[in-house]
Design a protein around this motif. Structure first.
Motif, PDB file in Angstrom:
ATOM      1  N   ASP A   9       0.893  -1.237  -0.165  1.00 31.48           N
ATOM      2  CA  ASP A   9      -0.220  -0.138  -0.586  1.00 31.48           C
ATOM      3  C   ASP A   9       0.766   1.115   0.191  1.00 31.48           C
ATOM      4  O   ASP A   9       1.082   1.012   0.572  1.00 31.48           O
ATOM      5  N   ALA A  10       1.053   1.954  -1.111  1.00 30.61           N
ATOM      6  CA  ALA A  10       2.300   3.453  -1.360  1.00 30.61           C
ATOM      7  C   ALA A  10       1.553   4.356  -0.822  1.00 30.61           C
ATOM      8  O   ALA A  10       2.363   5.193  -0.262  1.00 30.61           O
ATOM      9  N   GLY A  60     -22.686   2.066   1.788  1.00 32.17           N
ATOM     10  CA  GLY A  60     -22.268   3.656   0.937  1.00 32.17           C
ATOM     11  C   GLY A  60     -21.607   3.955  -0.479  1.00 32.17           C
ATOM     12  O   GLY A  60     -21.415   2.574  -0.692  1.00 32.17           O
ATOM     13  N   PRO A  61     -20.836   5.267  -1.003  1.00 30.92           N
ATOM     14  CA  PRO A  61     -20.656   5.038  -1.835  1.00 30.92           C
ATOM     15  C   PRO A  61     -18.986   4.605  -1.817  1.00 30.92           C
ATOM     16  O   PRO A  61     -19.083   4.927  -0.445  1.00 30.92           O
ATOM     17  N   PHE A  62     -18.468   4.247  -2.728  1.00 33.95           N
ATOM     18  CA  PHE A  62     -17.132   4.435  -2.962  1.00 33.95           C
ATOM     19  C   PHE A  62     -16.639   4.273  -4.630  1.00 33.95           C
ATOM     20  O   PHE A  62     -17.139   4.172  -5.474  1.00 33.95           O
ATOM     21  N   THR A  63     -14.864   4.469  -4.927  1.00 32.52           N
ATOM     22  CA  THR A  63     -14.688   4.495  -5.794  1.00 32.52           C
ATOM     23  C   THR A  63     -13.722   3.177  -5.730  1.00 32.52           C
ATOM     24  O   THR A  63     -12.743   3.129  -5.140  1.00 32.52           O
ATOM     25  N   VAL A  64     -13.255   3.065  -7.242  1.00 33.61           N
ATOM     26  CA  VAL A  64     -12.036   2.223  -7.501  1.00 33.61           C
ATOM     27  C   VAL A  64     -11.378   2.159  -8.641  1.00 33.61           C
ATOM     28  O   VAL A  64     -12.417   2.584  -9.950  1.00 33.61           O
ATOM     29  N   ALA A  65     -10.186   2.948  -8.724  1.00 40.01           N
ATOM     30  CA  ALA A  65      -9.546   2.827 -10.116  1.00 40.01           C
ATOM     31  C   ALA A  65      -8.450   2.629  -9.904  1.00 40.01           C
ATOM     32  O   ALA A  65      -7.666   2.204  -9.269  1.00 40.01           O
ATOM     33  N   GLY A  66      -7.563   2.246 -11.352  1.00 40.81           N
ATOM     34  CA  GLY A  66      -6.385   1.860 -11.591  1.00 40.81           C
ATOM     35  C   GLY A  66      -6.291   1.819 -12.647  1.00 40.81           C
ATOM     36  O   GLY A  66      -6.769   1.928 -13.582  1.00 40.81           O
ATOM     37  N   TRP A  67      -4.969   1.362 -13.192  1.00 40.26           N
ATOM     38  CA  TRP A  67      -4.186   1.059 -14.550  1.00 40.26           C
ATOM     39  C   TRP A  67      -4.646  -0.133 -14.933  1.00 40.26           C
ATOM     40  O   TRP A  67      -3.863  -0.975 -14.046  1.00 40.26           O
ATOM     41  N   TYR A 123      -8.941   2.805 -15.619  1.00 42.81           N
ATOM     42  CA  TYR A 123     -10.349   2.393 -14.587  1.00 42.81           C
ATOM     43  C   TYR A 123     -10.352   3.488 -14.336  1.00 42.81           C
ATOM     44  O   TYR A 123     -10.092   3.197 -12.907  1.00 42.81           O
ATOM     45  N   CYS A 124     -12.182   3.460 -13.715  1.00 40.38           N
ATOM     46  CA  CYS A 124     -12.620   4.619 -12.557  1.00 40.38           C
ATOM     47  C   CYS A 124     -13.435   3.942 -12.519  1.00 40.38           C
ATOM     48  O   CYS A 124     -14.530   4.401 -13.599  1.00 40.38           O
ATOM     49  N   HIS A 187      -3.513   0.727  -8.375  1.00 43.22           N
ATOM     50  CA  HIS A 187      -4.865   0.858  -7.800  1.00 43.22           C
ATOM     51  C   HIS A 187      -4.844   2.009  -6.856  1.00 43.22           C
ATOM     52  O   HIS A 187      -4.723   1.342  -5.913  1.00 43.22           O
ATOM     53  N   VAL A 188      -6.033   2.339  -6.621  1.00 41.76           N
ATOM     54  CA  VAL A 188      -7.164   3.398  -5.405  1.00 41.76           C
ATOM     55  C   VAL A 188      -7.807   3.002  -5.187  1.00 41.76           C
ATOM     56  O   VAL A 188      -8.883   2.320  -5.740  1.00 41.76           O
TER      57      VAL A 188
END
Length: 199
Positions: A9-10, A60-67, A123-124, A187-188
């Protein structure tokens, strides 16, 4: 070589991704996790999202993003799958040249434009906010551009249970689906839906 140690985890927040047999490839930034696909038996390459992060998707709301660099045209390979079982699952998969976003609790599928195979794409997916009907909104971005949005007619609280250990990158809740053949980088995860400006 394959490496079973957690992917770091950076951010320093202490949420590494548990790593099953993924190797390394050249990423957008330094190394990427190399997923080679294969039979979905729990031992082929995939990444497990920590319970603490997966639990944010409960109600609840969430976001997943990454290359992501897709290296296969095989259908139903999952980028993201968060589930308690095959009846309660939320997933994004490449299928027939598009990305399917599916909430199996409501048997609701939304089709969005997919990225080009063999090329890196960011992608997000943002799940959250409220539509006029009172349901969560779903928005997918590729390379910072919105490629689709929809209003989900399901309650996210019915999809997942707190503390689930079935939250994966590259693996499906359905054992008949092969694992994702792709490279994943940077990925975040957020416990809110990012705005278009933030994406």
């Amino acid at each position: 070589a394959n490496n079973s140690s957690p992917k770091a985890d950076a951010t320093g927040n202490g949420f590494p991704l548990a790593n099953t047999a993924t190797g390394f490839s050249t990423g957008v930034t330094n190394n990427a996790a190399a997923l080679t696909g294969g039979t979905n038996d729990g031992t082929t390459p995939h990444l497990t999202i920590p319970n603490t992060l997966a639990a944010h998707a409960d109600a609840g709301p969430f976001t997943v993003a990454g290359w992501v660099r897709r290296n296969s045209s095989t259908n139903w390979q999952r980028w993201l799958d968060i589930n308690t079982n095959t009846s309660n699952t939320l997933w994004i998969a490449a299928n027939n040249g598009v990305l399917d976003f599916n909430c199996a609790a409501g048997r609701t599928t939304y089709n969005f434009t997919a990225s080009t195979q063999g090329q890196w794409a960011h992608y997000c997916v943002c799940v959250g906010g409220t539509s006029s009907g009172g349901w969560p909104s779903i928005t997918l971005y590729i390379n910072g551009m919105q490629v689709g949005s929809a209003n989900s007619n399901i309650n996210l609280a019915t999809v997942l249970l707190t503390g689930t250990t079935r939250a994966w990158l590259g693996r499906s809740a359905y054992t008949a689906d092969t694992n994702f053949q792709a490279d994943l980088d940077e990925h975040v995860f957020y416990d809110r839906a990012l705005s278009a400006t933030e994406v």
